[in-house]
Scaffold this motif. Structure first.
Motif, PDB file in Angstrom:
ATOM      1  N   LEU A   1       1.077  -1.327  -0.207  1.00 45.78           N
ATOM      2  CA  LEU A   1      -0.241   0.142   0.031  1.00 45.78           C
ATOM      3  C   LEU A   1       0.964   1.225  -0.296  1.00 45.78           C
ATOM      4  N   TRP A   2       2.284   0.965   0.620  1.00 47.59           N
ATOM      5  CA  TRP A   2       3.103   2.588   0.713  1.00 47.59           C
ATOM      6  C   TRP A   2       4.412   2.132  -0.166  1.00 47.59           C
ATOM      7  N   PRO A   3       5.666   3.165  -0.147  1.00 43.85           N
ATOM      8  CA  PRO A   3       6.713   2.956  -0.855  1.00 43.85           C
ATOM      9  C   PRO A   3       7.262   2.084   0.124  1.00 43.85           C
ATOM     10  N   ALA A   4       7.642   1.118  -0.843  1.00 47.42           N
ATOM     11  CA  ALA A   4       8.712  -0.180  -0.313  1.00 47.42           C
ATOM     12  C   ALA A   4       9.688   0.408   1.160  1.00 47.42           C
ATOM     13  N   GLY A   5      10.292   1.590   0.358  1.00 46.11           N
ATOM     14  CA  GLY A   5      11.205   2.421   1.417  1.00 46.11           C
ATOM     15  C   GLY A   5      10.753   3.054   2.776  1.00 46.11           C
ATOM     16  N   ARG A   6       9.377   3.755   2.129  1.00 40.46           N
ATOM     17  CA  ARG A   6       9.021   4.091   3.757  1.00 40.46           C
ATOM     18  C   ARG A   6       8.551   3.264   4.452  1.00 40.46           C
ATOM     19  N   VAL A   7       8.114   1.529   4.408  1.00 41.69           N
ATOM     20  CA  VAL A   7       8.043   0.614   5.363  1.00 41.69           C
ATOM     21  C   VAL A   7       9.163  -0.289   5.890  1.00 41.69           C
ATOM     22  N   ARG A   8       9.600  -0.102   4.889  1.00 42.01           N
ATOM     23  CA  ARG A   8      11.063  -0.430   5.334  1.00 42.01           C
ATOM     24  C   ARG A   8      11.862   0.032   7.067  1.00 42.01           C
ATOM     25  N   ARG A   9      11.986   1.719   6.691  1.00 36.66           N
ATOM     26  CA  ARG A   9      12.682   2.201   7.128  1.00 36.66           C
ATOM     27  C   ARG A   9      11.209   2.167   8.866  1.00 36.66           C
ATOM     28  N   LEU A  10      10.240   2.164   8.487  1.00 38.29           N
ATOM     29  CA  LEU A  10       9.116   2.076   9.808  1.00 38.29           C
ATOM     30  C   LEU A  10       8.965   0.223  10.625  1.00 38.29           C
ATOM     31  N   CYS A  11       9.233  -0.602   9.378  1.00 41.46           N
ATOM     32  CA  CYS A  11      10.246  -1.681  10.434  1.00 41.46           C
ATOM     33  C   CYS A  11      10.943  -1.856  10.843  1.00 41.46           C
ATOM     34  N   ASP A  12      11.944  -0.906  10.593  1.00 38.71           N
ATOM     35  CA  ASP A  12      14.096  -1.318  11.096  1.00 38.71           C
ATOM     36  C   ASP A  12      12.893   0.010  12.453  1.00 38.71           C
ATOM     37  N   ARG A  13      12.373   1.037  12.199  1.00 39.43           N
ATOM     38  CA  ARG A  13      12.099   1.361  13.714  1.00 39.43           C
ATOM     39  C   ARG A  13      10.958   0.751  14.671  1.00 39.43           C
ATOM     40  N   VAL A  14      10.119  -0.099  14.742  1.00 32.06           N
ATOM     41  CA  VAL A  14       9.269  -1.208  14.976  1.00 32.06           C
ATOM     42  C   VAL A  14       9.977  -1.979  16.055  1.00 32.06           C
ATOM     43  N   ALA A  15      10.894  -2.399  14.471  1.00 37.10           N
ATOM     44  CA  ALA A  15      11.787  -3.700  15.590  1.00 37.10           C
ATOM     45  C   ALA A  15      12.742  -2.740  16.247  1.00 37.10           C
ATOM     46  N   ALA A  16      13.606  -2.095  16.917  1.00 37.02           N
ATOM     47  CA  ALA A  16      14.453  -1.446  17.610  1.00 37.02           C
ATOM     48  C   ALA A  16      14.174  -0.497  18.605  1.00 37.02           C
TER      49      ALA A  16
END
Length: 239
Positions: A102-117
């Motif tokens: 649904l959202w740009p892949a790069g944006r989602v990767r950054r969000l995933c890194d944020r939640v994981a940390a």
């Protein structure tokens, strides 16, 4: 173990679920103890095992197979998620999709890194939702009133008239905001009212009348259609 709390985002609920050996509250798990997720008029942003997903609006019980795992989520108030996610609700009806679809892949990767940390993934999801809500602006008060009217048991025609819409216009708005038409939304909200009453020990016959059903057999039929099991079995399993 399932826990939830009221979110700082108006109308939303933040929740977590950890495996107990029989599955988890997202409807995933192994064994016969898996409890389905019931239709509730809502959509969720989910986090599990490094993935961000979106749970679309359900019209039937959702109980996928798979190994038990930990989940965190934020459940949005009915009608609010499409504006935050930028996708009409009907496109996600009865689906679970990757946020990256649904959202740009790069944006989602950054969000995933944020939640994981984050030490608390559920709070990180809540922060993301709050930031997105600030960007999107306040929710449409018409949708809030629509949910309120139908949850009070008002007829669809009367609700449309109060909101200044014809029934076709109301149906279009409901598809975008909730994923289905107002009659389906009304049925789901009525089921929520019935379950809330039944969980307090209210007799089934009284529950049916107070929730807006014609009688107890009508309640029983609707529970089977929307929850996939009899009311007594649903309540015994904590549904």
């Amino acid at each position: 173990m399932y826990t939830e709390r009221t979110s700082r985002l108006t109308g939303a609920v933040v929740w977590t679920k950890f495996p107990t050996g029989t599955g988890n509250g997202t409807g995933t798990g192994t064994g016969t103890g898996v409890r389905p997720v019931l239709p509730d008029g809502c959509m969720d942003l989910l986090w599990s095992e490094g993935r961000l997903l979106v749970a679309g609006p359900d019209t039937r019980p959702y109980a996928p197979e798979g190994p038990a795992r930990s989940w965190a989520g934020i459940r949005f108030h009915p009608g609010t998620a499409p504006t935050l996610l930028g996708v009409p609700a009907h496109e996600l009806r009865d689906r679970r999709v990757e946020l990256a679809d649904l959202w740009p892949a790069g944006r989602v990767r950054r969000l995933c890194d944020r939640v994981a940390a984050a030490p608390d993934p559920a709070r990180a999801l809540e922060d993301i939702a709050l930031e997105r809500a600030a960007e999107a602006g306040p929710p449409n008060p018409l949708l809030h009133r629509l949910v309120q009217c139908l949850d009070e048991g008002r007829p669809v025609s009367a609700t449309a008239a109060e909101l200044g819409l014809n029934e076709r216009g109301l149906h279009r708005r409901c598809l975008t905001a909730f994923g289905y038409g107002p009659k389906t939304l009304a049925r789901i909200l009525r089921l929520r009212r019935a379950l809330a009453l039944a969980r307090t020990g209210t007799p089934y016959a009284e529950t049916a009348i107070r929730a807006g059903y014609a009688d107890q057999p009508h309640l029983a039929r609707e529970v089977r259609r929307l929850a996939g099991m009899p009311l007594g079995e649903l309540l015994a399993g904590g549904g």
